[in-house]
Design an enzyme around this catalytic site. Sequence first.
Site, PDB file in Angstrom:
ATOM      1  N   CYS A 153       8.664  77.149  59.953  1.00 56.55           N
ATOM      2  CA  CYS A 153       9.828  76.974  60.841  1.00 56.55           C
ATOM      3  C   CYS A 153       9.436  76.807  62.315  1.00 56.55           C
ATOM      4  O   CYS A 153      10.117  76.105  63.074  1.00 56.55           O
ATOM      5  CB  CYS A 153      10.802  78.125  60.679  1.00 56.55           C
ATOM      6  SG  CYS A 153      10.023  79.744  60.638  1.00 56.55           S
ATOM      7  N   HIS A 245      14.243  79.564  67.081  1.00 61.28           N
ATOM      8  CA  HIS A 245      12.907  79.806  67.637  1.00 61.28           C
ATOM      9  C   HIS A 245      12.756  79.029  68.949  1.00 61.28           C
ATOM     10  O   HIS A 245      12.909  77.799  68.989  1.00 61.28           O
ATOM     11  CB  HIS A 245      11.823  79.322  66.667  1.00 61.28           C
ATOM     12  CG  HIS A 245      11.714  80.137  65.407  1.00 61.28           C
ATOM     13  ND1 HIS A 245      12.356  81.329  65.206  1.00 61.28           N
ATOM     14  CD2 HIS A 245      10.980  79.917  64.279  1.00 61.28           C
ATOM     15  CE1 HIS A 245      12.045  81.815  64.005  1.00 61.28           C
ATOM     16  NE2 HIS A 245      11.216  80.974  63.427  1.00 61.28           N
TER      17      HIS A 245
HETATM   18  P1  NAP Z   1      13.850  86.463  51.918  1.00 64.23           P
HETATM   19  O1  NAP Z   1      15.112  86.574  52.691  1.00 64.23           O
HETATM   20  O2  NAP Z   1      12.992  87.667  51.801  1.00 64.23           O
HETATM   21  O3  NAP Z   1      14.201  85.928  50.432  1.00 64.23           O
HETATM   22  C1  NAP Z   1      13.231  85.899  49.409  1.00 64.23           C
HETATM   23  C2  NAP Z   1      13.833  85.357  48.123  1.00 64.23           C
HETATM   24  O4  NAP Z   1      12.813  85.351  47.113  1.00 64.23           O
HETATM   25  C3  NAP Z   1      14.984  86.196  47.558  1.00 64.23           C
HETATM   26  O5  NAP Z   1      15.889  85.356  46.885  1.00 64.23           O
HETATM   27  C4  NAP Z   1      14.272  87.111  46.557  1.00 64.23           C
HETATM   28  O6  NAP Z   1      15.106  87.541  45.483  1.00 64.23           O
HETATM   29  C5  NAP Z   1      13.224  86.167  46.012  1.00 64.23           C
HETATM   30  N1  NAP Z   1      12.094  86.950  45.476  1.00 64.23           N
HETATM   31  C6  NAP Z   1      11.370  87.888  46.127  1.00 64.23           C
HETATM   32  N2  NAP Z   1      10.440  88.414  45.289  1.00 64.23           N
HETATM   33  C7  NAP Z   1      10.583  87.788  44.101  1.00 64.23           C
HETATM   34  C8  NAP Z   1       9.942  87.885  42.828  1.00 64.23           C
HETATM   35  N3  NAP Z   1       8.943  88.741  42.611  1.00 64.23           N
HETATM   36  N4  NAP Z   1      10.360  87.071  41.819  1.00 64.23           N
HETATM   37  C9  NAP Z   1      11.364  86.182  42.034  1.00 64.23           C
HETATM   38  N5  NAP Z   1      12.030  86.061  43.210  1.00 64.23           N
HETATM   39  C10 NAP Z   1      11.636  86.833  44.227  1.00 64.23           C
HETATM   40  O7  NAP Z   1      12.905  85.325  52.514  1.00 64.23           O
HETATM   41  P2  NAP Z   1      13.311  83.958  53.288  1.00 64.23           P
HETATM   42  O8  NAP Z   1      13.340  84.192  54.742  1.00 64.23           O
HETATM   43  O9  NAP Z   1      14.482  83.354  52.619  1.00 64.23           O
HETATM   44  O10 NAP Z   1      11.999  83.086  53.046  1.00 64.23           O
HETATM   45  C11 NAP Z   1      11.715  82.456  51.800  1.00 64.23           C
HETATM   46  C12 NAP Z   1      10.494  81.540  51.976  1.00 64.23           C
HETATM   47  O11 NAP Z   1      10.807  80.550  52.958  1.00 64.23           O
HETATM   48  C13 NAP Z   1       9.229  82.263  52.463  1.00 64.23           C
HETATM   49  O12 NAP Z   1       8.106  81.660  51.863  1.00 64.23           O
HETATM   50  C14 NAP Z   1       9.251  81.995  53.966  1.00 64.23           C
HETATM   51  O13 NAP Z   1       7.968  82.035  54.531  1.00 64.23           O
HETATM   52  C15 NAP Z   1       9.827  80.581  54.002  1.00 64.23           C
HETATM   53  N6  NAP Z   1      10.498  80.202  55.253  1.00 64.23           N
HETATM   54  C16 NAP Z   1      11.402  81.022  55.836  1.00 64.23           C
HETATM   55  C17 NAP Z   1      12.054  80.606  57.005  1.00 64.23           C
HETATM   56  C18 NAP Z   1      13.066  81.464  57.714  1.00 64.23           C
HETATM   57  O14 NAP Z   1      13.479  81.086  58.829  1.00 64.23           O
HETATM   58  N7  NAP Z   1      13.497  82.586  57.137  1.00 64.23           N
HETATM   59  C19 NAP Z   1      11.779  79.354  57.542  1.00 64.23           C
HETATM   60  C20 NAP Z   1      10.841  78.541  56.913  1.00 64.23           C
HETATM   61  C21 NAP Z   1      10.212  78.975  55.771  1.00 64.23           C
HETATM   62  P3  NAP Z   1      15.751  89.024  45.441  1.00 64.23           P
HETATM   63  O15 NAP Z   1      16.932  89.007  46.375  1.00 64.23           O
HETATM   64  O16 NAP Z   1      16.181  89.149  44.011  1.00 64.23           O
HETATM   65  O17 NAP Z   1      14.703  89.978  45.846  1.00 64.23           O
END
Ligand code: NAP
Length: 352
Positions: A153, A245
């Site tokens: 991001c 950001h």
């Molecule tokens: P998040 O809010 O922590 O969400 C993580 C997701 O993955 C939830 O749906 C969670 O499900 C699922 N998950 C976690 N552990 C799991 C497992 N063992 N098996 C299956 N599902 C699992 O994270 P996020 O911010 O959305 O980020 C997700 C990805 O996008 C990451 O790789 C991050 O680096 C990337 N990213 C994020 C952003 C940002 O601005 N946030 C921007 C660019 C890229 P549960 O709810 O069931 O735990």
Amino acid sequence: MSNKRRVAILGATGAVGQRYIQLLQGHPWFEISVLAASERSAGKKFKDAATWLMDTDMPKEIGEMQVANIDVKSAEQTDDFDLVFTSLPGDLAGPVENEFGAHYPVFSKASAHRMDNDVPLIIPEINPDHIELVKVQQKKRNWKGFITTDPNCSTIGMTLTLKPLMQFGIQQVMVTTMQALSGAGYPGVPSLDIIDNVIPYISGEEEKMESEALKILGTFNGVSIDYADFQLSASCNRVNVKDGHLEAVFIKLDKEPSLEETETAFTTFKGEPQKLKLPSAPTQPIIVRHEKNRPQPRYDRDAEQGQSVVVGRLRKDPIMTLKYMCLSHNTVRGAAGGGILSAELYVTKGLA
Ligand code: NAP
């Protein structure tokens, strides 16, 4: 019957997954057919599994959908979706995306495969031709589907602003980020760590910014990507802001464009998404503001529905050539909005 492509969101309950759900409401080409998350959420109705973080209401029919488990073994058998958006933790995304990529187009927001030689890293305005790399990938891996990735991001905002400056010859870039809390997912950073504070460290973030931009700005040679050739140094900080950001960019160029020439390079910059009028494309990818105190996350992150980068405080630099601030919405352009725009590009090019 609808002829929209059916979409599965893996990681649907998280910060990025929810943004996908929000942005896909009423999308002309895509409709959500599967929401999947961890075992903790699987089997529950979405409304009982997720803490809704968006500022629009959770769509009723989404709330009633049952969350599926991310079961890699079922990837082959199911006929419930046509393409996949993943927003999973990086370590999990690696193997899961391999399983799904063998059968379906996979649009990934995770870092696991971004730097793989045969995986495109796409910002649709910058390197739309790199999507052809999935053909190399499919042949090499003998896959029906593919994996394509979006950048980190914090990389996206900065790199969009670097592209129009490449005509002046980029030698060096230094960037300091002030990154929003939603970038750490949900529940993310503990409140007692960030209230009244700035955290001058985000694990892995600087390395990602320093490598990803060179791949995105590189050249597709028909088989792989030749990386762009300039130096980049990043320093990343977490700040007490919900979304958006903000980044301070210092850039050394071969030429010395005037501020007017630089601004024109930013504001006239358009890419394939604008030419093709893709549904999620901003009309102007880079917006320049002239107020002394902009861009600011609260006021500028939603520019063009969060799909534009906002540049401000453009000025000459006594050590480098130019300096400016840029701001982009991390869960829209930096995540789900960027992912959907990529998918629209692949669809238009007949690859998904
Ligand atoms: P998040 O809010 O922590 O969400 C993580 C997701 O993955 C939830 O749906 C969670 O499900 C699922 N998950 C976690 N552990 C799991 C497992 N063992 N098996 C299956 N599902 C699992 O994270 P996020 O911010 O959305 O980020 C997700 C990805 O996008 C990451 O790789 C991050 O680096 C990337 N990213 C994020 C952003 C940002 O601005 N946030 C921007 C660019 C890229 P549960 O709810 O069931 O735990």
